[in-house]
Design a protein around this motif. Sequence first.
Motif, PDB file in Angstrom:
ATOM      1  N   PRO A 105       0.866  -1.297   0.092  1.00 24.37           N
ATOM      2  CA  PRO A 105       0.043  -0.099  -0.114  1.00 24.37           C
ATOM      3  C   PRO A 105       0.775   1.422  -0.088  1.00 24.37           C
ATOM      4  O   PRO A 105       1.797   1.394   0.473  1.00 24.37           O
ATOM      5  CB  PRO A 105      -0.668   0.022   1.447  1.00 24.37           C
ATOM      6  CG  PRO A 105      -0.710  -1.499   1.668  1.00 24.37           C
ATOM      7  CD  PRO A 105       0.497  -2.086   1.126  1.00 24.37           C
ATOM      8  N   LEU A 106       0.517   2.244  -0.737  1.00 22.48           N
ATOM      9  CA  LEU A 106       1.112   3.563  -0.678  1.00 22.48           C
ATOM     10  C   LEU A 106       2.130   3.695  -1.701  1.00 22.48           C
ATOM     11  O   LEU A 106       2.823   4.547  -2.108  1.00 22.48           O
ATOM     12  CB  LEU A 106       1.579   4.207   0.784  1.00 22.48           C
ATOM     13  CG  LEU A 106       0.357   4.160   1.477  1.00 22.48           C
ATOM     14  CD1 LEU A 106       0.656   4.794   2.904  1.00 22.48           C
ATOM     15  CD2 LEU A 106      -1.005   4.974   0.893  1.00 22.48           C
ATOM     16  N   LEU A 107       2.694   2.532  -2.194  1.00 28.96           N
ATOM     17  CA  LEU A 107       3.851   2.508  -3.091  1.00 28.96           C
ATOM     18  C   LEU A 107       3.387   2.056  -4.429  1.00 28.96           C
ATOM     19  O   LEU A 107       2.166   1.503  -4.855  1.00 28.96           O
ATOM     20  CB  LEU A 107       4.683   1.425  -2.812  1.00 28.96           C
ATOM     21  CG  LEU A 107       5.644   1.641  -1.369  1.00 28.96           C
ATOM     22  CD1 LEU A 107       6.510   0.557  -1.297  1.00 28.96           C
ATOM     23  CD2 LEU A 107       6.442   2.816  -1.667  1.00 28.96           C
ATOM     24  N   HIS A 108       4.041   2.708  -5.480  1.00 30.08           N
ATOM     25  CA  HIS A 108       3.495   2.409  -7.010  1.00 30.08           C
ATOM     26  C   HIS A 108       4.934   1.911  -7.897  1.00 30.08           C
ATOM     27  O   HIS A 108       6.145   2.263  -7.425  1.00 30.08           O
ATOM     28  CB  HIS A 108       3.141   3.873  -7.639  1.00 30.08           C
ATOM     29  CG  HIS A 108       1.995   4.262  -6.960  1.00 30.08           C
ATOM     30  ND1 HIS A 108       0.764   3.743  -6.728  1.00 30.08           N
ATOM     31  CD2 HIS A 108       1.792   5.725  -6.314  1.00 30.08           C
ATOM     32  CE1 HIS A 108       0.028   4.640  -5.967  1.00 30.08           C
ATOM     33  NE2 HIS A 108       0.558   5.585  -6.001  1.00 30.08           N
ATOM     34  N   PRO A 109       4.740   0.984  -8.628  1.00 34.34           N
ATOM     35  CA  PRO A 109       5.922   0.518  -9.494  1.00 34.34           C
ATOM     36  C   PRO A 109       6.600   2.102 -10.106  1.00 34.34           C
ATOM     37  O   PRO A 109       7.864   1.599 -10.446  1.00 34.34           O
ATOM     38  CB  PRO A 109       5.278  -0.121 -10.662  1.00 34.34           C
ATOM     39  CG  PRO A 109       3.781  -0.613  -9.990  1.00 34.34           C
ATOM     40  CD  PRO A 109       3.394   0.435  -9.040  1.00 34.34           C
ATOM     41  N   GLU A 110       5.825   2.828 -10.378  1.00 33.73           N
ATOM     42  CA  GLU A 110       6.518   3.955 -10.936  1.00 33.73           C
ATOM     43  C   GLU A 110       7.531   4.613  -9.974  1.00 33.73           C
ATOM     44  O   GLU A 110       8.733   5.173 -10.331  1.00 33.73           O
ATOM     45  CB  GLU A 110       5.708   5.082 -11.144  1.00 33.73           C
ATOM     46  CG  GLU A 110       4.606   4.731 -12.437  1.00 33.73           C
ATOM     47  CD  GLU A 110       3.593   4.124 -12.133  1.00 33.73           C
ATOM     48  OE1 GLU A 110       3.304   3.812 -10.736  1.00 33.73           O
ATOM     49  OE2 GLU A 110       2.747   3.281 -12.750  1.00 33.73           O
ATOM     50  N   ASP A 111       7.314   4.275  -8.566  1.00 33.69           N
ATOM     51  CA  ASP A 111       8.452   4.858  -7.713  1.00 33.69           C
ATOM     52  C   ASP A 111       9.707   4.170  -8.049  1.00 33.69           C
ATOM     53  O   ASP A 111      10.735   4.727  -7.796  1.00 33.69           O
ATOM     54  CB  ASP A 111       7.809   4.616  -6.215  1.00 33.69           C
ATOM     55  CG  ASP A 111       6.398   5.189  -5.938  1.00 33.69           C
ATOM     56  OD1 ASP A 111       6.557   6.478  -6.469  1.00 33.69           O
ATOM     57  OD2 ASP A 111       5.549   4.891  -5.237  1.00 33.69           O
TER      58      ASP A 111
END
Length: 225
Positions: A105-111
Amino acid sequence: MRALETTTTGSDGWLAQLVQWLVELMDVIGPVGAGIAIAAENLFPPIPSEAILPLAGIAANRGAFPLWEAVLWATIGSVVGALVLYGIGALVGVKRLVWIADKVPLLHPEDVHRTVAWFEKHGPVAVFFGRFIPIFRSLISIPAGVVRMPIWKFLLYTASGSLIWNTIFILVGWFLGESWHIVEQYMDLFQNIVIVVVIVAIAVFVYVRVRQLVKARREGHGTDA
């Protein structure tokens, strides 16, 4: 070197005992013990290199082994420990990090992709200067492994930064002797500042992501209505 024992027992607890054991290791096998201690510090950041290196300097000043051997073996230990963490990062790889970011949660692959792009551009500088920052001194090796930084480049910047760091604190022990704790107090303050900065950065990141999530859900409900 046994006279150094009293300099490491100012605080109780398992960490103080561990540092004491590493100091005794130098007593038994000489500067190689300093290398093993610093390798352990790389793999386990709570072990303070700024508490181990000055003791190696004091021992060298007292004739237990030459100063250059203390610097050499400490730097070898730094490189060995960093290589282990580099290997862990390489095993994880970008694809696994993207998969993890997609599940957390709160993380994205784009990060992950942005971080990788940044590290591919600034990695050598990050690896070199990261050796002078508590906590990051060890952890910086992992993203270097994740992006598969060329091993020769990783070794060059790791060895260069570690050589400077190790030399400074070994010389602190060499010149200040039992008074080296004066420098340790300032390093403790610096480390606490780094920890606070990291905590604040994480808190800000979580706050921004939660707001974005709440906003997206509200906009979604508004569309449904």
